[in-house]
Each structure stands twice: as structure tokens, then as C-alpha cells.
Motif scaffolding. Structure first.
Motif, mmCIF file in Angstrom:
data_model
loop_
_atom_site.group_PDB
_atom_site.id
_atom_site.type_symbol
_atom_site.label_atom_id
_atom_site.label_comp_id
_atom_site.label_asym_id
_atom_site.label_seq_id
_atom_site.Cartn_x
_atom_site.Cartn_y
_atom_site.Cartn_z
ATOM 1 N N GLY A 113 0.835 -1.197 0.000
ATOM 2 C CA GLY A 113 0.000 0.000 0.000
ATOM 3 C C GLY A 113 0.867 1.243 0.000
ATOM 4 O O GLY A 113 2.079 1.180 -0.202
ATOM 5 N N TRP A 114 0.272 2.387 0.283
ATOM 6 C CA TRP A 114 1.029 3.629 0.229
ATOM 7 C C TRP A 114 2.085 3.712 1.316
ATOM 8 O O TRP A 114 3.161 4.286 1.112
ATOM 9 C CB TRP A 114 0.085 4.825 0.323
ATOM 10 N N ARG A 115 1.825 3.096 2.475
ATOM 11 C CA ARG A 115 2.827 3.130 3.549
ATOM 12 C C ARG A 115 4.037 2.282 3.173
ATOM 13 O O ARG A 115 5.191 2.669 3.433
ATOM 14 C CB ARG A 115 2.208 2.636 4.854
ATOM 15 N N GLU A 116 3.791 1.112 2.580
ATOM 16 C CA GLU A 116 4.888 0.264 2.132
ATOM 17 C C GLU A 116 5.716 0.947 1.044
ATOM 18 O O GLU A 116 6.953 0.826 1.009
ATOM 19 C CB GLU A 116 4.349 -1.074 1.615
ATOM 20 N N LEU A 118 6.109 4.201 0.709
ATOM 21 C CA LEU A 118 6.918 5.227 1.366
ATOM 22 C C LEU A 118 8.147 4.615 2.032
ATOM 23 O O LEU A 118 9.242 5.191 1.996
ATOM 24 C CB LEU A 118 6.078 5.980 2.395
ATOM 25 N N ALA A 119 7.960 3.449 2.651
ATOM 26 C CA ALA A 119 9.099 2.748 3.265
ATOM 27 C C ALA A 119 10.114 2.362 2.208
ATOM 28 O O ALA A 119 11.332 2.507 2.416
ATOM 29 C CB ALA A 119 8.602 1.516 4.013
ATOM 30 N N TRP A 158 13.418 -3.282 4.151
ATOM 31 C CA TRP A 158 12.036 -2.930 3.819
ATOM 32 C C TRP A 158 11.048 -3.845 4.542
ATOM 33 O O TRP A 158 10.055 -3.372 5.096
ATOM 34 C CB TRP A 158 11.837 -3.010 2.313
ATOM 35 N N CYS A 162 8.239 -2.782 7.226
ATOM 36 C CA CYS A 162 6.831 -3.089 6.934
ATOM 37 C C CYS A 162 6.149 -3.902 8.032
ATOM 38 O O CYS A 162 4.914 -3.992 8.049
ATOM 39 C CB CYS A 162 6.716 -3.820 5.598
ATOM 40 N N PHE A 165 3.386 -2.121 9.618
ATOM 41 C CA PHE A 165 2.099 -1.956 8.936
ATOM 42 C C PHE A 165 1.328 -3.266 8.783
ATOM 43 O O PHE A 165 0.133 -3.234 8.484
ATOM 44 C CB PHE A 165 2.308 -1.342 7.543
ATOM 45 N N TRP A 166 2.015 -4.380 8.946
ATOM 46 C CA TRP A 166 1.371 -5.665 8.672
ATOM 47 C C TRP A 166 0.773 -6.306 9.917
ATOM 48 O O TRP A 166 0.094 -7.319 9.833
ATOM 49 C CB TRP A 166 2.370 -6.616 7.998
ATOM 50 N N TYR A 167 1.063 -5.764 11.078
ATOM 51 C CA TYR A 167 0.394 -6.124 12.338
ATOM 52 C C TYR A 167 0.500 -7.613 12.698
ATOM 53 O O TYR A 167 -0.425 -8.184 13.273
ATOM 54 C CB TYR A 167 -1.086 -5.699 12.292
#
Length: 230
Positions: A113-116, A118-119, A158, A162, A165-167
Motif C-alpha cells: 500500500g502507500w505506507r509500504e 513510502l518505506a 524494507w 513493513c 504496517f502488517w500487524y
């Protein structure tokens, strides 16, 4: 954090400060390399005693074993004149195995997604900045091998970021993993500069060594704490 994780931090973070101090007081001294290598061995032996409940924890411990192997070739053997240059490839391969096991440990799913993105952009900026400064000084197989190594390194970093974000992990655990990945990347950028940048080749630079070890030991200490997760 539990008692085992706190012990890891209380032991190995102060050792980082000791090593940085020694690098500045006794620049290039062989006994400092022995202390560095003994510290990495101690980290591995500490984690070896921790009970593993999940396969990911075992993968992390295997990764730490491979950094012990890598540092044998790159740190311990550096004390023997003319030997390390012949063994560098084995140290690099050992680090590649270490990073591959970290990827196996932390990549439990894949989404972008967009957060990944950006990372990925953050990692690419660091990688490209380093690559641009070094590529004029590297050629042939060394260039291709170094590029492949940094691709694996950047992917591992990366993946570590991530996890935020992947919880799959609790927020505190994910934060430690993400920070460790970034520190490993910074440390390896420093190592690549020491090997290929003419300004640092064939001489010991205390400032660069401090950067490498001030990021390297904390990074792997943070990685080690994940083995002690209940």
C-alpha cells in the motif's frame, strides 16, 4: 519487555559504547577486534539459550549464527595481515544468509500500500545515495556482486520496516524490528564506504568505525530481543 530482553539491552548496549570508545582510543588495534568478535559470539550464545516457541524465532537465531560466521572472516581475520582480503567473499556470503533468514522470519505476508511504498522510497534514497558515491570506484564482478548484496539488504530492511504496517507483531516488537533493519542498512553503508571509497580504503577511520559499530551491535541486539518474545 521481559527480563531476558532487558538483560540483552543492559549487556550489549553498554558494550557498544565500550567498543566505540576503544575504537577512538586505540585506533585499529587488534585487541579491539577481538573484543568486537567476542561481543558478537556472546550475543549468539545468549540467544542460543533462549527457548524458542516459533519457527521465526529459530530463523532469527540462525541469522545471528551467520553474523558470527561473517565476523570471523571480516573482523577476527582482519587482525592477520593480508588474510581478510582473501576471505571477504565468505563474510559477504554469510551476511547474505543472515539477511535471508531474517526475511524468512519477518515476512509473514506481502502487501504494498502507500505506507509500504513510502518505506521503499526511504530505503531506496539511502541505497541510491550510497551507490552513486561508490560506483565510480567499483567495477566487474565486485560491482555486480555488491549490487546483488545491497538488493537483498534493502529488501530485508524494507520487510523489517513493513512489520509496522502488517500487524503480525505487537507495536513495540514491530518498532524494534523496524529500527533494527534501518540500523543494519546504515551499518552496511558504512562498511561499503570503508571497502570501496578511496577516502577510507587501506586506513582505519575511527569516525566511520564508530558509525558502523554504534549501529551494528544495537541492531542485532534489537533483533535478538524478538527471540525472547513469549
Amino acid at each position: 519487555m521481559n527480563s531476558i530482553q532487558r538483560k540483552l539491552l543492559y549487556i550489549f548496549l553498554p558494550m557498544t559504547l565500550v567498543i566505540v570508545l576503544l575504537d577512538n582510543l586505540f585506533s585499529g588495534a587488534a585487541f579491539v577486534n577481538y573484543i568486537k568478535y567476542a561481543t558478537i559470539i556472546a550475543l549468539f550464545l545468549f540467544t542460543l539459550r533462549i527457548r524458542k516457541r516459533y519457527i521465526g524465532q529459530l530463523y532469527v537465531n540462525i541469522a545471528i549464527f551467520f553474523i558470527v560466521a561473517a565476523d570471523f572472516f571480516l573482523v577476527f581475520c582482519d587482525t592477520v595481515p593480508g588474510v581478510r582480503d582473501k576471505l571477504v567473499i565468505w563474510g559477504v556470503l554469510a551476511f547474505l544468509f543472515a539477511y535471508s533468514f531474517l526475511i524468512l522470519a519477518f515476512q509473514k505476508s506481502f502487501k504494498a500500500g502507500w505506507r509500504e511504498l513510502l518505506a521503499a522510497l526511504f530505503v531506496l534514497i539511502l541505497f541510491i545515495s550510497n551507490y552513486v558515491t561508490l560506483w565510480p570506484h567499483v567495477s566487474g564482478l565486485m560491482l555486480y556482486g555488491g549490487t546483488f548484496f545491497f538488493i537483498v539488504l534493502c529488501y530485508m530492511t524494507w520487510i523489517c520496516i513493513c512489520t509496522l504496517f502488517w500487524y503480525h507483531y505487537r507495536p513495540g516488537v514491530s518498532l524494534r524490528i523496524a529500527l533494527a533493519g534501518c540500523l543494519i542498512l546504515i551499518s552496511d553503508i558504512g562498511v561499503s564506504q570503508s571497502f570501496f571509497n578511496p577516502a577510507f580504503q587501506h586506513q582505519f577511520n575511527p569516525g566511520l568505525a564508530s558509525l558502523i559499530w554504534a549501529t551494528y551491535i544495537p541492531a542485532w541486539t534489537l533483533i535478538a530481543t524478538t527471540i525472547a518474545e513469549p
